[in-house]
Design a protein around this motif. Structure first.
Motif, PDB file in Angstrom:
ATOM      1  N   ALA A  45      37.298  49.840  48.711  1.00 37.18           N
ATOM      2  CA  ALA A  45      38.196  49.124  47.803  1.00 37.18           C
ATOM      3  C   ALA A  45      38.665  47.833  48.462  1.00 37.18           C
ATOM      4  O   ALA A  45      39.083  47.836  49.618  1.00 37.18           O
ATOM      5  N   LYS A  46      38.558  46.756  47.738  1.00 37.10           N
ATOM      6  CA  LYS A  46      38.987  45.467  48.274  1.00 37.10           C
ATOM      7  C   LYS A  46      40.020  44.842  47.354  1.00 37.10           C
ATOM      8  O   LYS A  46      40.142  45.201  46.187  1.00 37.10           O
ATOM      9  N   HIS A  47      40.752  43.906  47.915  1.00 33.79           N
ATOM     10  CA  HIS A  47      41.733  43.142  47.158  1.00 33.79           C
ATOM     11  C   HIS A  47      41.026  41.880  46.650  1.00 33.79           C
ATOM     12  O   HIS A  47      40.628  41.033  47.441  1.00 33.79           O
ATOM     13  N   ILE A  48      40.853  41.824  45.341  1.00 36.57           N
ATOM     14  CA  ILE A  48      40.135  40.681  44.741  1.00 36.57           C
ATOM     15  C   ILE A  48      41.100  39.879  43.882  1.00 36.57           C
ATOM     16  O   ILE A  48      41.768  40.444  43.002  1.00 36.57           O
ATOM     17  N   TYR A  49      41.197  38.597  44.172  1.00 41.80           N
ATOM     18  CA  TYR A  49      42.119  37.716  43.447  1.00 41.80           C
ATOM     19  C   TYR A  49      41.324  36.841  42.491  1.00 41.80           C
ATOM     20  O   TYR A  49      40.346  36.200  42.892  1.00 41.80           O
ATOM     21  N   ILE A  50      41.750  36.805  41.235  1.00 40.96           N
ATOM     22  CA  ILE A  50      41.033  36.030  40.227  1.00 40.96           C
ATOM     23  C   ILE A  50      41.892  34.871  39.741  1.00 40.96           C
ATOM     24  O   ILE A  50      43.027  35.075  39.306  1.00 40.96           O
ATOM     25  N   CYS A  51      41.371  33.641  39.834  1.00 43.95           N
ATOM     26  CA  CYS A  51      42.148  32.486  39.378  1.00 43.95           C
ATOM     27  C   CYS A  51      41.251  31.488  38.641  1.00 43.95           C
ATOM     28  O   CYS A  51      40.032  31.628  38.600  1.00 43.95           O
ATOM     29  N   SER A  52      41.878  30.490  38.051  1.00 45.32           N
ATOM     30  CA  SER A  52      41.182  29.499  37.221  1.00 45.32           C
ATOM     31  C   SER A  52      41.497  28.086  37.694  1.00 45.32           C
ATOM     32  O   SER A  52      42.442  27.468  37.222  1.00 45.32           O
ATOM     33  N   PRO A  53      40.718  27.555  38.628  1.00 42.53           N
ATOM     34  CA  PRO A  53      41.020  26.221  39.141  1.00 42.53           C
ATOM     35  C   PRO A  53      40.414  25.087  38.305  1.00 42.53           C
ATOM     36  O   PRO A  53      40.680  23.915  38.565  1.00 42.53           O
ATOM     37  N   SER A  54      39.613  25.397  37.303  1.00 39.36           N
ATOM     38  CA  SER A  54      38.845  24.361  36.601  1.00 39.36           C
ATOM     39  C   SER A  54      39.146  24.377  35.107  1.00 39.36           C
ATOM     40  O   SER A  54      40.266  24.140  34.699  1.00 39.36           O
ATOM     41  N   SER A  55      38.148  24.700  34.304  1.00 37.93           N
ATOM     42  CA  SER A  55      38.322  24.666  32.850  1.00 37.93           C
ATOM     43  C   SER A  55      39.051  25.909  32.347  1.00 37.93           C
ATOM     44  O   SER A  55      39.057  26.955  32.999  1.00 37.93           O
ATOM     45  N   ALA A  56      39.635  25.761  31.162  1.00 38.47           N
ATOM     46  CA  ALA A  56      40.330  26.878  30.516  1.00 38.47           C
ATOM     47  C   ALA A  56      39.322  27.933  30.092  1.00 38.47           C
ATOM     48  O   ALA A  56      38.219  27.619  29.644  1.00 38.47           O
ATOM     49  N   VAL A  57      39.736  29.199  30.241  1.00 36.54           N
ATOM     50  CA  VAL A  57      38.906  30.307  29.770  1.00 36.54           C
ATOM     51  C   VAL A  57      38.912  30.304  28.241  1.00 36.54           C
ATOM     52  O   VAL A  57      39.983  30.281  27.627  1.00 36.54           O
ATOM     53  N   ARG A  58      37.740  30.256  27.634  1.00 39.98           N
ATOM     54  CA  ARG A  58      37.668  30.391  26.173  1.00 39.98           C
ATOM     55  C   ARG A  58      37.156  31.783  25.790  1.00 39.98           C
ATOM     56  O   ARG A  58      37.574  32.346  24.801  1.00 39.98           O
ATOM     57  N   ASP A  59      36.248  32.316  26.590  1.00 39.22           N
ATOM     58  CA  ASP A  59      35.733  33.663  26.313  1.00 39.22           C
ATOM     59  C   ASP A  59      36.553  34.674  27.120  1.00 39.22           C
ATOM     60  O   ASP A  59      36.139  35.153  28.177  1.00 39.22           O
ATOM     61  N   LYS A  60      37.749  34.961  26.583  1.00 37.77           N
ATOM     62  CA  LYS A  60      38.658  35.852  27.315  1.00 37.77           C
ATOM     63  C   LYS A  60      38.087  37.256  27.432  1.00 37.77           C
ATOM     64  O   LYS A  60      38.307  37.948  28.428  1.00 37.77           O
ATOM     65  N   ALA A  61      37.353  37.687  26.411  1.00 41.03           N
ATOM     66  CA  ALA A  61      36.778  39.036  26.429  1.00 41.03           C
ATOM     67  C   ALA A  61      35.860  39.206  27.640  1.00 41.03           C
ATOM     68  O   ALA A  61      35.875  40.253  28.302  1.00 41.03           O
ATOM     69  N   ALA A  62      35.075  38.178  27.940  1.00 37.40           N
ATOM     70  CA  ALA A  62      34.149  38.266  29.068  1.00 37.40           C
ATOM     71  C   ALA A  62      34.919  38.398  30.379  1.00 37.40           C
ATOM     72  O   ALA A  62      34.576  39.217  31.239  1.00 37.40           O
ATOM     73  N   VAL A  63      35.972  37.615  30.525  1.00 38.30           N
ATOM     74  CA  VAL A  63      36.761  37.688  31.761  1.00 38.30           C
ATOM     75  C   VAL A  63      37.412  39.068  31.883  1.00 38.30           C
ATOM     76  O   VAL A  63      37.421  39.672  32.959  1.00 38.30           O
ATOM     77  N   ARG A  64      37.908  39.582  30.747  1.00 39.72           N
ATOM     78  CA  ARG A  64      38.533  40.917  30.790  1.00 39.72           C
ATOM     79  C   ARG A  64      37.509  41.991  31.146  1.00 39.72           C
ATOM     80  O   ARG A  64      37.803  42.930  31.878  1.00 39.72           O
ATOM     81  N   ARG A  65      36.294  41.841  30.631  1.00 40.09           N
ATOM     82  CA  ARG A  65      35.226  42.784  31.008  1.00 40.09           C
ATOM     83  C   ARG A  65      34.964  42.724  32.504  1.00 40.09           C
ATOM     84  O   ARG A  65      34.777  43.742  33.167  1.00 40.09           O
ATOM     85  N   GLY A  66      34.955  41.497  33.043  1.00 37.85           N
ATOM     86  CA  GLY A  66      34.707  41.320  34.474  1.00 37.85           C
ATOM     87  C   GLY A  66      35.804  41.977  35.304  1.00 37.85           C
ATOM     88  O   GLY A  66      35.532  42.625  36.321  1.00 37.85           O
ATOM     89  N   ILE A  67      37.046  41.806  34.855  1.00 39.66           N
ATOM     90  CA  ILE A  67      38.177  42.413  35.564  1.00 39.66           C
ATOM     91  C   ILE A  67      38.025  43.934  35.570  1.00 39.66           C
ATOM     92  O   ILE A  67      38.154  44.591  36.612  1.00 39.66           O
ATOM     93  N   LYS A  68      37.718  44.497  34.389  1.00 39.84           N
ATOM     94  CA  LYS A  68      37.573  45.962  34.272  1.00 39.84           C
ATOM     95  C   LYS A  68      36.431  46.471  35.131  1.00 39.84           C
ATOM     96  O   LYS A  68      36.505  47.550  35.721  1.00 39.84           O
ATOM     97  N   ARG A  69      35.358  45.688  35.173  1.00 40.43           N
ATOM     98  CA  ARG A  69      34.195  46.108  35.970  1.00 40.43           C
ATOM     99  C   ARG A  69      34.572  46.180  37.453  1.00 40.43           C
ATOM    100  O   ARG A  69      34.195  47.117  38.153  1.00 40.43           O
ATOM    101  N   LEU A  70      35.320  45.177  37.909  1.00 42.75           N
ATOM    102  CA  LEU A  70      35.742  45.175  39.320  1.00 42.75           C
ATOM    103  C   LEU A  70      36.701  46.330  39.589  1.00 42.75           C
ATOM    104  O   LEU A  70      36.642  46.966  40.641  1.00 42.75           O
ATOM    105  N   GLN A  71      37.578  46.585  38.622  1.00 40.13           N
ATOM    106  CA  GLN A  71      38.515  47.715  38.784  1.00 40.13           C
ATOM    107  C   GLN A  71      37.755  49.041  38.796  1.00 40.13           C
ATOM    108  O   GLN A  71      38.055  49.923  39.588  1.00 40.13           O
ATOM    109  N   ALA A  72      36.752  49.159  37.916  1.00 42.39           N
ATOM    110  CA  ALA A  72      35.965  50.390  37.852  1.00 42.39           C
ATOM    111  C   ALA A  72      35.227  50.631  39.166  1.00 42.39           C
ATOM    112  O   ALA A  72      34.924  51.779  39.516  1.00 42.39           O
ATOM    113  N   LEU A  73      34.951  49.549  39.873  1.00 44.13           N
ATOM    114  CA  LEU A  73      34.297  49.688  41.180  1.00 44.13           C
ATOM    115  C   LEU A  73      35.310  50.103  42.256  1.00 44.13           C
ATOM    116  O   LEU A  73      34.956  50.247  43.422  1.00 44.13           O
TER     117      LEU A  73
END
Lengths: 309, 309
Positions: free
Chosen positions: B7-35
């Motif tokens: 288990a690692k501590h993973i920090y997710i941030c947005s230094p560039s463009s605004a997220v438009r596909d929020k569902a994709a980012v949420r899927r990515g977050i869940k996938r990392l959590q599931a790991l």
């Protein structure tokens, strides 16, 4: 548009992209001939090699032929792409000699690479102005563009004026003197860090571009900013930034005006807009590498370079 | 894709463009959590200000929060545009301190600006790799990309290999050692002449881009060539150049292969292609600023950076 002008020797060549609209270039040639000029068309003006008006050796030879032609004015059929990769092989002393003897090189867009390199390598001045195909050969050429070109031909051009947006008349800026230079922003940005970008201190920099989204304009301006180019100028003149496509649902209000406001927040020098120059029919001719006087009076802006002849 | 990982501590941030596909980012977050990871999402990860993930101060604060988070890995929601204009305000010593303590910054595309500036300003290494939205949050994430990311998480990544085009197996090139660096070509070209481009001598430079016509790729490579950047490298690795639109009736055979052939004619170092990196699902992770061993055996190429932990 038939006026009595002194007949000049005008050389037409293609240093960049291949001509696709040959009819337009032919119209431009006929128009110049109808004005009484001796028009010399480079043998490779209509050559095509992939995207280019001939391979590198062909286009290089065309540039050197133009410089050796003894022409009063050298114009290009069009811009496009192809000059940057030729820059190391251009014989600048040959072009400098031609300029010293009175040949005036005119072009825009990709041609900005040659304007820059000529000044950086040989302190030779040139012009940003119309191309034969899109401008002089337009079915109905713009009157202001033609008048400016005639002024160049007659050696009587002394400057250009334009109308500023109302908001810019509020500025306290009144005047500046410096060397005028500039052209296509993408080309100028692509020369940063190379021997082909002139180091102009206390200059007046004008910029235009086509088909570039404002975020890309901003990224290129950021390069000029972070490379220290903007800090060395006395003023920035923004021409026309045209033909870019908004990104619906993502821009959310980010537009050229946003970029201009940001630029003003980053530099301490005046940023004037609406300069009639760019990939638009109505364009003035602007000298590159020449000392000018920039003046603002209410909403009227002037760039004056005085008599060159 | 559930594997047992530390288990690692993973920090997710947005230094560039605004997220438009929020569902994709949420899927990515869940996938990392599931790991099994402890995923910390920056409070402004989903913020939107025009094209940006918040205004400059907001994105800057997010970068600094990520650096102060003590995370093992910092990943971004996406690339886009926004980092170049932040570069002068980033607190590099803070980021360097985080890197020294073990935080690994990962990103691509616009993130290349941070990879470059971090190394140029603080000699801090980082990674070019997946973003949460498009990669880790894809509906069916690419297996190779996930494996590489897991290798990073486990600290066991030692290198990447790929298959060269048949023609490149003919080359006499066998191996080189140097500092690996690179990323998005448009970003790297836009940093030339600024304090944010690292001066890497004897390096191995990898490049990719998206949505850029080959003539623009060539113009950007020309800038790196004329600025002397390419001459200082031991090898160039070309990743994927995708999603550009040909110009029918004008390109006339000018394509990416033309640009690669031209590049090879301009430099004396090997130019290897098909590196699985870019705006494509199948991407490896590549360290930035780390000494690597590049080796070619027939059609197999390897970049090996050895144990980092």
């Amino acid at each position: 548009m038939l006026r009595r002008v002194s007949a000049k020797h005008i050389y037409i060549c293609s240093p960049s992209s291949a001509v696709r609209d040959k009819a337009a270039v032919r119209r431009g040639i006929k128009r110049l001939q109808a004005l009484g000029h001796d028009v010399e068309v480079d043998p490779d003006a209509f050559t095509s090699h992939m995207r280019f008006a001939g391979d590198d050796a062909t286009r290089l030879a065309a540039i050197h032929r133009a410089a050796s032609s003894g022409a009063d004015i050298v114009v290009t059929t069009r811009g496009g792409y192809g000059l940057t990769r030729l820059l190391p092989a251009i014989r600048y002393p040959l072009l400098k000699k031609a300029v010293d003897k009175g040949t005036q090189f005119v072009g825009l867009s990709d041609f900005t690479a040659l304007n820059c390199a000529l000044f950086a390598q040989a302190k030779a001045t040139s012009w940003q102005g119309p191309a034969v195909g899109e401008d002089l050969g337009a079915e109905e050429p713009d009157e202001i563009m033609l008048d400016c070109f005639e002024d160049l031909v007659e050696g009587r051009g002394e400057g250009s004026g334009w109308r500023l947006p109302a908001a810019e008349a509020q500025s306290r800026f009144r005047e500046a003197r410096g060397v005028l230079w500039g052209g296509n922003l993408a080309i100028i940005a692509s020369l940063v860090g190379t021997p082909w970008l002139p180091k102009v201190r206390g200059g007046i920099l004008f910029l235009e571009d086509v088909g570039e989204h404002p975020y890309r304009i901003e990224r290129m301006l950021t390069q000029l900013l972070h490379a220290g180019v903007l800090a060395q100028q006395k003023a920035i003149l923004l021409g026309q930034f045209t033909n870019w496509r908004p990104v619906p649902h993502h821009d959310k209000g980010f537009k050229m005006a946003t970029v201009v406001a940001w630029l003003r927040s980053q530099v301490k020098i005046p940023v004037l807009t609406d300069l009639p120059f760019g990939h638009v029919p109505t364009k003035v001719l602007l000298p590159f590498g020449v000392p000018v006087h920039l003046a603002v009076d209410g909403r009227d802006a002037y760039v004056v370079w005085g008599h060159r002849h």
